[in-house]
Scaffold this active site. Structure first.
Site, PDB file in Angstrom:
ATOM      1  N   GLU A 113      -4.386   4.396   1.099  1.00 30.86           N
ATOM      2  CA  GLU A 113      -4.886   3.189   0.437  1.00 30.86           C
ATOM      3  C   GLU A 113      -6.307   3.361  -0.095  1.00 30.86           C
ATOM      4  OE1 GLU A 113      -4.861  -0.284   2.909  1.00 30.86           O
ATOM      5  OE2 GLU A 113      -5.752  -1.549   1.369  1.00 30.86           O
ATOM      6  N   ARG A 151       0.834  -1.205   0.000  1.00 36.86           N
ATOM      7  CA  ARG A 151       0.000   0.000   0.000  1.00 36.86           C
ATOM      8  C   ARG A 151       0.867   1.253   0.000  1.00 36.86           C
ATOM      9  NH1 ARG A 151      -3.822  -3.164  -1.788  1.00 36.86           N
ATOM     10  NH2 ARG A 151      -4.460  -4.729  -0.280  1.00 36.86           N
ATOM     11  N   GLU A 171      -5.565 -12.114   8.191  1.00 35.59           N
ATOM     12  CA  GLU A 171      -5.265 -12.161   6.757  1.00 35.59           C
ATOM     13  C   GLU A 171      -4.120 -13.123   6.457  1.00 35.59           C
ATOM     14  OE1 GLU A 171      -4.819  -7.954   5.734  1.00 35.59           O
ATOM     15  OE2 GLU A 171      -6.987  -7.808   5.473  1.00 35.59           O
ATOM     16  N   ASP A 187     -11.801  -0.986   7.779  1.00 29.77           N
ATOM     17  CA  ASP A 187     -10.448  -0.928   7.235  1.00 29.77           C
ATOM     18  C   ASP A 187     -10.134   0.421   6.588  1.00 29.77           C
ATOM     19  OD1 ASP A 187      -7.991  -1.746   6.530  1.00 29.77           O
ATOM     20  OD2 ASP A 187      -8.624  -3.287   5.105  1.00 29.77           O
TER      21      ASP A 187
HETATM   22  O1  GCW Z   1      -6.024  -2.304   4.725  1.00 31.71           O
HETATM   23  C1  GCW Z   1      -5.615  -3.617   4.711  1.00 31.71           C
HETATM   24  C2  GCW Z   1      -4.644  -3.654   3.605  1.00 31.71           C
HETATM   25  C3  GCW Z   1      -3.555  -4.678   3.759  1.00 31.71           C
HETATM   26  C4  GCW Z   1      -2.946  -4.509   5.131  1.00 31.71           C
HETATM   27  C5  GCW Z   1      -4.027  -4.735   6.175  1.00 31.71           C
HETATM   28  C6  GCW Z   1      -3.530  -4.515   7.589  1.00 31.71           C
HETATM   29  C7  GCW Z   1      -0.681  -4.803   5.791  1.00 31.71           C
HETATM   30  O2  GCW Z   1      -5.354  -3.840   2.401  1.00 31.71           O
HETATM   31  O3  GCW Z   1      -2.626  -4.454   2.743  1.00 31.71           O
HETATM   32  O4  GCW Z   1      -1.871  -5.372   5.341  1.00 31.71           O
HETATM   33  O5  GCW Z   1      -5.069  -3.834   5.984  1.00 31.71           O
HETATM   34  O6  GCW Z   1      -3.766  -3.430   8.121  1.00 31.71           O
HETATM   35  O7  GCW Z   1      -2.927  -5.399   8.157  1.00 31.71           O
END
Ligand code: GCW
Length: 670
Positions: A386, A154, A279, A358
């Site tokens: 992002e 990102r 994730e 997010d």
């Molecule tokens: O916003 C999301 C992003 C991921 C990121 C994740 C997080 C680093 O798309 O790229 O990973 O959050 O905050 O862990």
């Protein structure tokens, strides 16, 4: 003599001209130590460039002739945690007095920010101190170039400032300029690698420690301590153990030894950052353990050195089935962590994203921030854009962060400022935010995105600062010689740019609608049927997610009163969050008096008009800035307009096709 720094990289908010007021005067720096030497070197460069003079003296030596005295206090209480300073102005001269060297450094930059006002102004005697002890910036940098994410996850500003050719850079000289910028904005901690810790990056903790130590050495003169993101699976990955179970003594012992090696090389190392069970990252769930078990095991390994564990609360199921209406990603952090309140060790900081999803342009504030009074909580913000235009779009995030920080989440009105988000975290785990800087010659891709990095630091120091006043500071520092029209134009472009971005993207708090994967540009149904969660539920009759307790996912019940009721009821839910909390017909009338569908049509058209107005405001002043900056801004504004039009046309068309309701203003739909 021009500062040598300006030739190599863009000076951002510290060009030589920003030092003119103090540089033309007689300055005394009094005290010993490394950070005092940093201040002395700054003063030496400034006075050399602007015709003043300076001297370094013992604390308490005669300083009668000086216009500015920067001195450590005589009765040094040596409380290392104290980063405050006293600022006195008396008859045209000024004194900064600080109990610690770090306070002296921040006091110096206070004088820089004040410019002539440091000297000309009514006599004063003020004390300044940061609201939060922990003011951290996180980098999502990989050592290697990741096949899909690139080197910086990102990241929209080129490669990593720390790593090149698969290892820590040999030449870290640019870090000095970066650390200087961060220190001037008030930041005092930095995590130097991605929270998604891949196999190569996991080894930073072991075989790359010498490189980590060199990075720490670059930040040290600026009062900034270095942290590492680590893999929870390090014992198996790096140590050859058969388990990462946090309750296994062998595992705990592996971490104890790892910590000892780190602090041996970097005695002021800050600590570890962990993304666990999130994730695809490993975590304690695999061993049937809680996140408190995992975090505390690490915390005990680093505690002897005063180290911290920043444990992220961003834990949710990213393998959902869209058919399953009972799973709501927004609920996840609270469901996982609120029951663990009071069970984390004192040196664990639970790092909570500002919203339950997010980093969307609009989300309600995360209820976790009010649900864990017996836990050290940090607020996590995203300076890297992002979901807010990826540094192609000019979006000043100061107003968004300010609204979050001032939001009275806990305790109702009686709690006063303690119940604001700032009040909940400042004296606790403080602040963390994902950096937007990289090897780009202008640091941040979009030159105006520099203002976001600056504003984050300033708000972490004082969350009650007015974002518009922060923009004034940034303009005055960055463009010290520019006429007033430049500042006016920058305000015209940036003051309401967050709102403008929101207008042409996802409406009324519903979020996402971005292209999956890279998250740039519109794709209304992009995530709707994916395993990552479902976000808008649009059909021919209506749109929005029912998160009520009465008929929905029950998420509103995670809020304390009065918010649980405010959000539960259609009658009181604020318009800007309506579709986050409720599924409503397109004909639903907002508190603004418009129907939802007409609001969608209108805001998307107006959003584009406002981008056109931004361009019109900027063009007449573009010639006042460095041509390289002007060229970059022009290119980015053109892309912002193209993208805003794309958003407008797709979103308006999508909802016309779904609803069949025409735009009452008769504007074109495709
Ligand atoms: O916003 C999301 C992003 C991921 C990121 C994740 C997080 C680093 O798309 O790229 O990973 O959050 O905050 O862990």
């Amino acid at each position: 003599m021009p500062s040598p720094r300006t030739t190599a990289v863009h000076p951002a908010w510290l060009p030589p001209g920003a030092f003119a007021a103090l540089g033309g005067r007689r300055v005394v720096v009094a005290g010993d130590g490394a950070l005092t030497s940093t201040v002395a070197a700054e003063v030496a460069a400034a006075t050399a460039a602007h015709g003043g003079s300076w001297a370094r003296l013992e604390v308490g030596a005669g300083t009668a002739d000086a216009d500015l005295v920067l001195t450590l206090a005589e009765d040094d209480p040596s409380n290392d945690a104290d980063e405050g300073f006293r600022f006195m102005r008396d008859g045209g001269s000024a004194v900064v007095q600080a109990p610690t060297e770090r306070g002296l450094l921040y006091g110096f930059f206070h004088v820089v920010r004040l410019g002539e006002d440091a000297f000309a102004g009514p006599d004063t005697d003020e004390t300044h101190a940061p609201a939060a002890e922990l003011r951290m910036i996180d980098h999502w940098d990989n050592v290697d170039v990741h096949p899909t994410m690139g080197q910086v996850e990102r990241g929209y500003s080129g490669g990593s400032l720390f790593y090149a050719s698969g290892r820590v850079r040999d030449d870290l000289s640019r870090l000095d300029a970066y650390a200087r910028l961060l220190a001037a904005a008030g930041i005092n901690r930095i995590a130097i690698n991605n929270v998604n810790v891949h196999a190569r990056e996991a080894r930073l903790l072991t075989e790359d420690l010498a490189g980590v130590a060199r990075i720490a050495a670059a930040f040290r003169p600026w009062g900034i301590r270095v942290h590492l993101s680590v893999s929870f699976a390090s014992p198996t990955l790096l140590g050859g153990l058969s388990s990462n179970d946090p309750l296994d003594p062998e595992v705990a012992h592996w971490w104890v030894r790892a910590a000892a090696r780190v602090w041996d090389l970097v005695p002021d190392f800050g600590g570890l950052v962990v993304k666990a069970d999130s994730e695809g990252q490993p975590g304690p769930f695999a061993y049937g353990r809680t996140h408190a078990d995992g975090a505390n095991m690490l915390a005990r390994a680093v505690a002897p050195y005063g180290g911290l564990v920043h444990w992220r609360a961003f834990v949710y199921d990213h393998r959902q089935d869209w058919r399953d209406r009972s799973t709501d990603r927004a609920r996840a952090a609270y469901d996982h962590f609120a029951p663990l309140d009071g069970t984390f060790d004192e040196n664990v900081v639970l790092q909570v994203k500002y919203g339950p999803l997010d980093f969307q342009a609009r989300e309600p504030v995360s209820p976790v921030l009010a649900a864990m009074p017996a836990t050290r909580l940090a607020l996590e913000l995203q300076v890297t854009q992002e979901y807010t235009g990826q540094q192609q779009h000019a979006v000043y995030l100061g107003p968004q962060w300010s609204a979050i920080l001032r939001f009275r989440l806990a305790g109702g009105p009686e709690a006063g400022d303690d119940g604001t988000v700032a009040g909940l975290v400042a004296g606790s785990g403080g602040f963390a935010a994902v950096s937007n800087a990289g090897t780009d010659e202008l640091w941040t891709g979009h030159p105006f995105a520099q203002a976001n990095l600056y504003a984050y630091g300033r708000l972490a120091w004082d969350p009650l600062l007015d974002p518009s006043a922060i923009l004034d500071e940034w303009v005055a520092l960055t463009f010290p010689d520019a006429p007033v029209e430049l500042g006016e134009a920058l305000h015209a472009v940036l003051d309401t740019s967050w709102e403008t971005y929101e207008m042409y993207t996802a409406p009324l708090g519903v979020g996402f609608m971005v292209r999956p994967g890279h998250h740039y540009g519109p794709d209304v149904d992009g995530y709707e049927y994916t395993p990552w969660g479902t976000y808008h539920f649009a059909d021919r009759d209506g749109i929005g997610v029912d998160r009520t307790q009465a008929t929905g996912t029950g998420y509103t019940g995670q809020y304390p009163a009065p918010w649980s009721d405010v959000y539960e009821s259609l009658g009181t839910c604020p318009d800007e969050l309506l579709l986050f909390f409720h599924h409503v017909p397109y004909s639903h009338v907002l508190r603004s008096g418009k129907t939802v569908i007409q609001h969608v049509y209108d805001t998307h058209s107006e959003g584009v008009e406002r981008v056109e107005a931004m361009i019109a405001a900027w063009e007449p002043v573009a010639g006042l800035v460095d041509p390289a900056v002007a060229e970059r801004v022009a290119e980015r504004l053109a892309e912002q307009l193209r993208s805003a039009i794309e958003w407008r046309d797709q979103v308006r068309t999508y909802f016309f096709r779904k609803s069949g309701v025409p735009d009452e203003k008769g504007r074109r739909i495709f």
